[in-house]
Design a protein around this motif. Structure first.
Motif, short mmCIF file in Angstrom:
data_model
loop_
_atom_site.label_atom_id
_atom_site.label_comp_id
_atom_site.label_asym_id
_atom_site.label_seq_id
_atom_site.Cartn_x
_atom_site.Cartn_y
_atom_site.Cartn_z
N ALA A 38 -27.59 -22.16 -5.42
CA ALA A 38 -26.50 -21.50 -6.37
C ALA A 38 -25.26 -21.57 -5.29
O ALA A 38 -25.56 -21.17 -4.32
N LEU A 39 -24.36 -21.38 -6.05
CA LEU A 39 -22.93 -21.01 -5.52
C LEU A 39 -22.78 -19.50 -5.54
O LEU A 39 -22.89 -19.04 -6.58
N ALA A 40 -22.12 -19.07 -4.45
CA ALA A 40 -21.85 -17.71 -4.53
C ALA A 40 -20.75 -17.64 -3.22
O ALA A 40 -20.46 -18.32 -2.34
N ARG A 41 -19.78 -16.33 -3.36
CA ARG A 41 -18.82 -16.31 -2.55
C ARG A 41 -19.09 -15.06 -1.71
O ARG A 41 -19.56 -13.74 -2.12
N PRO A 42 -19.52 -15.48 -0.40
CA PRO A 42 -19.90 -14.46 0.62
C PRO A 42 -18.62 -13.06 0.66
O PRO A 42 -17.92 -13.49 0.45
N GLY A 78 -10.87 -18.88 -4.38
CA GLY A 78 -10.97 -20.34 -4.55
C GLY A 78 -12.05 -21.00 -4.20
O GLY A 78 -13.22 -20.56 -3.70
N THR A 79 -12.15 -22.31 -4.27
CA THR A 79 -13.39 -23.31 -4.21
C THR A 79 -14.04 -23.00 -2.51
O THR A 79 -14.95 -23.09 -2.45
N ALA A 80 -12.96 -23.15 -1.81
CA ALA A 80 -13.35 -23.55 -0.29
C ALA A 80 -14.05 -22.13 0.23
O ALA A 80 -14.65 -22.22 1.25
N ALA A 81 -13.88 -20.97 -0.57
CA ALA A 81 -14.48 -19.99 0.15
C ALA A 81 -15.97 -19.85 -0.51
O ALA A 81 -16.65 -18.77 -0.29
N LEU A 82 -16.21 -20.62 -1.48
CA LEU A 82 -17.72 -20.56 -1.87
C LEU A 82 -18.91 -21.26 -0.86
O LEU A 82 -18.40 -22.07 -0.14
N ALA A 83 -20.10 -20.56 -0.93
CA ALA A 83 -20.98 -21.16 -0.17
C ALA A 83 -22.44 -21.49 -0.95
O ALA A 83 -22.42 -20.92 -1.87
N LEU A 84 -22.96 -22.31 -0.48
CA LEU A 84 -24.14 -22.83 -1.15
C LEU A 84 -25.63 -22.28 -0.66
O LEU A 84 -25.70 -22.19 0.53
N GLU A 138 -22.65 -23.73 6.58
CA GLU A 138 -21.71 -22.69 6.87
C GLU A 138 -21.36 -22.09 5.63
O GLU A 138 -21.64 -22.51 4.67
N LEU A 139 -20.84 -20.66 5.81
CA LEU A 139 -20.63 -19.74 4.58
C LEU A 139 -19.19 -19.83 4.02
O LEU A 139 -18.24 -19.27 3.93
N SER A 140 -19.15 -21.42 3.82
CA SER A 140 -17.78 -21.76 3.04
C SER A 140 -18.07 -23.16 2.51
O SER A 140 -19.13 -23.92 3.11
N VAL A 188 -22.53 -29.56 -2.12
CA VAL A 188 -23.16 -29.82 -3.38
C VAL A 188 -23.09 -31.48 -3.75
O VAL A 188 -23.95 -32.05 -4.20
N ALA A 189 -21.97 -31.98 -3.04
CA ALA A 189 -21.55 -33.42 -3.28
C ALA A 189 -22.69 -34.33 -3.10
O ALA A 189 -22.99 -35.14 -3.93
N PRO A 190 -23.67 -34.41 -2.21
CA PRO A 190 -24.86 -35.31 -1.88
C PRO A 190 -25.56 -35.30 -3.12
O PRO A 190 -25.97 -36.46 -3.54
N MET A 191 -25.73 -34.29 -3.76
CA MET A 191 -26.52 -34.29 -5.11
C MET A 191 -25.99 -34.98 -6.35
O MET A 191 -26.67 -35.46 -7.10
N LEU A 192 -24.84 -35.12 -6.50
CA LEU A 192 -24.11 -35.46 -7.51
C LEU A 192 -24.38 -37.23 -7.80
O LEU A 192 -24.62 -37.47 -9.00
N ASN A 193 -24.35 -37.85 -6.85
CA ASN A 193 -24.83 -39.26 -7.00
C ASN A 193 -26.22 -39.36 -7.49
O ASN A 193 -26.68 -40.21 -8.43
N VAL A 194 -27.10 -38.21 -7.22
CA VAL A 194 -28.51 -38.31 -7.61
C VAL A 194 -28.70 -37.91 -9.11
O VAL A 194 -29.06 -38.49 -9.99
#
Length: 546
Positions: A212-216, A222-228, A274-276, A282-288
């Motif tokens: 899940a994506l969430a913002r600490p 913005g997008t850069a402040a989200l963590a997985l 990292e918390l950002s 997420v990118a590695p899972m997109l090709n899959v």
């Protein structure tokens, strides 16, 4: 005696599928055949059984029970039979685990299984794709504690220990723009991260885990402040109280797939890294997951065409079977040619994915995968809708009747163009891929796939169309708006050129085996045209939208 029309019968999806059988024979080393073919035959048996079972029963949707008789919140979901069987079929035939085995052919072998299982699974393949993506993201994260905790379950060959993982990215305010995520991650007094927020679209809510994506809390916008984050959903046999199911979605298709709107109210979570920059993680899972989407789209085309061809031999009209009616035969052949091209491109992406993951790919192939993955996904997603719609017409009025099981093919096909990125989103993603050297990698690969057939009509057409695409890019390079406006046409053009070249490769190989049909598919596909380039016209666009 009153006339009774024979219903279409499903040919064995493995034994009768010459494309898949030829692919296995051409692309895989002989020593890898035995175990794979046993699994493919078993999955074909299951698919035939599932088709027969569906024709003898009324389809039903999953049922959500939020409260038990005594007022306790339970959020229990009753699943269809195929979904109840899902963990056993997926583990018995290594549908998911095979993709994480050793060697460059692992993904090809995995997606051959997915292709046969998908339609029979009633989209149980959707959470399998999410789980595959989660396993890939965990491996890429290097978070050994989470890898040791989750991967043995995700890749289990034992149904009793098998876990599904969801992806919880989409929110009311976000959609594709995940930077608008409003889910907050807070640490409690013990330092445990907990998620608070609402996820609008959860396709694997019945799973045991999710990313899940969430913002600490305290991070910026913005997008850069989200963590997985990694979460687990179950406490023994009961759903954790921090996960609340608001409702199941009432969707156009994929009815058996329980898609939910959920609230997270303090659900425990662990950051992958990292918390950002969670989107980057997420990118590695997109090709899959995008490859799963393309393979499943091709599987739906295969099912629709198989049933339409069988029916054409059973249905008589105007004194002869439909298969002998020239226009009907022409229509079926057109569908088959497009399908074979889509099959060729999709399974090349699957093979490339395995080669890249296992370090067996040449440098240009790594770049090529970045481009071909969104191209294959966007093209097959749109083509599946068209093929399934055309197939329903092949049945006449019966194709519009629910209890034939046929309308479901078209309803379900619509999801491929939406899930894992719409056509426009992926067209823009393809444009970003072209900012590097992926166009050169594509041109180099097409030359290789054409091999000694470079001077045939098909090869010349492919080469000329690729040259036209290169000219189009140069012509519009100075205007980002014009590039974006025309990116869909460019993406379809590149996808069709790559598919045609791969058909040529298969045709050359099959000709040596005495099979002229792939070459015929290439000729037919080329005759449908490769060039889908458009000249953006901002003035007329503005007028038409006024």
């Amino acid at each position: 005696m009153a006339f009774l029309q024979d219903a279409p019968q499903l040919a064995h999806p493995w034994h009768a599928d010459r494309l898949l059988r030829s692919l296995i024979e051409r692309a895989l080393p002989t020593q890898r055949h035995e175990a794979l073919i046993a699994d493919l035959a078993g999955l074909g048996d299951y698919a035939q059984m599932a088709w027969q079972r569906a024709s003898q029963s009324t389809r039903r949707k999953p049922v959500l029970t939020q409260w038990d008789a005594w007022g306790k919140r339970v959020d229990r979901i009753e699943l269809t039979t195929a979904w109840q069987e899902g963990p056993h079929i997926a583990t018995q035939y290594a549908v998911l685990a095979s993709g994480h085995a050793d060697g460059e052919f692992a993904r090809l072998e995995e997606f051959a299984r997915v292709y046969l299982y998908h339609v029979a699974s009633e989209f149980y393949t959707c959470p399998l794709a999410m789980t595959d993506g989660a396993a890939t993201a965990l491996k890429s994260s290097g978070n050994q504690a989470l890898i040791d905790r989750a991967l043995p379950h995700f890749l289990s060959r034992d149904a009793s220990g098998f876990w599904l993982s969801g992806q919880w990215m989409t929110e009311n305010a976000g959609g594709s723009d995940v930077g608008n995520s409003e889910t907050i991650a807070r640490q409690d007094s013990n330092g445990q991260w907990r998620l608070h927020g609402r996820k609008w679209f959860s396709s694997a809510v019945v799973g045991e885990a999710a990313l899940a994506l969430a913002r600490p809390e305290g991070m910026g916008d913005g997008t850069a402040a989200l963590a997985l984050f990694y979460v687990e959903t179950m406490d023994g046999e009961h759903r954790k109280p921090g996960l609340i199911i608001d409702r199941l979605k009432d969707k156009l298709g994929t009815h058996e797939l329980p898609t939910a709107e959920i609230h997270l109210d303090g659900l425990p979570a662990w950051p992958l890294g990292e918390l950002s920059h969670g989107v980057r993680q997420v990118a590695p899972m997109l090709n899959v997951t995008r490859t799963w989407n393309a393979v499943c789209a091709v599987a739906s085309m295969a099912r629709a065409i198989s049933l339409a061809r069988d029916y054409a031999n059973r249905r008589h009209a105007f004194g002869r079977p439909l298969i002998e009616q020239p226009l009907h035969a022409q229509t079926l052949a057109d569908m088959q040619a497009e399908f074979q091209a889509a099959f060729a491109l999709t399974f090349e992406v699957a093979h490339l994915l395995g080669r890249v993951e296992h370090g067996a790919a040449a440098p240009h192939e790594v770049v090529l995968l970045r481009l071909l993955t969104p191209l294959a996904k966007l093209w097959t997603g749109k083509l599946a809708i068209r093929i399934c719609s055309e197939a329903l017409e092949c049945f006449g009025g019966a194709g519009y009747i629910e209890d034939t099981g046929l309308p479901q093919l078209l309803r379900d096909a619509q999801v491929y163009a939406i899930w894992e990125g719409t056509t426009n989103v992926l067209s823009l993603d393809s444009l970003r891929a072209l900012a590097g050297d992926s166009f050169g990698a594509l041109r180099r690969s097409i030359v290789h796939w054409l091999n000694d057939d470079r001077h045939t009509h098909a090869a010349c057409t492919i080469t000329q169309t690729i040259d036209a695409a290169a000219h189009w890019l140069d012509q519009h390079a100075a205007s980002r708006d014009r590039l974006e406006a025309g990116s869909r046409g460019l993406a379809f053009t590149l996808a069709r050129c790559a598919a045609a070249a791969l058909l040529a490769r298969q045709g050359a190989w099959s000709s040596h085996q005495g099979d002229p049909r792939p070459a015929a598919a290439l000729r037919r596909f080329i005759s449908h045209g490769l060039d889908r380039l458009v000249t953006p016209d901002a003035d007329s666009t503005a007028l038409l939208l006024d």
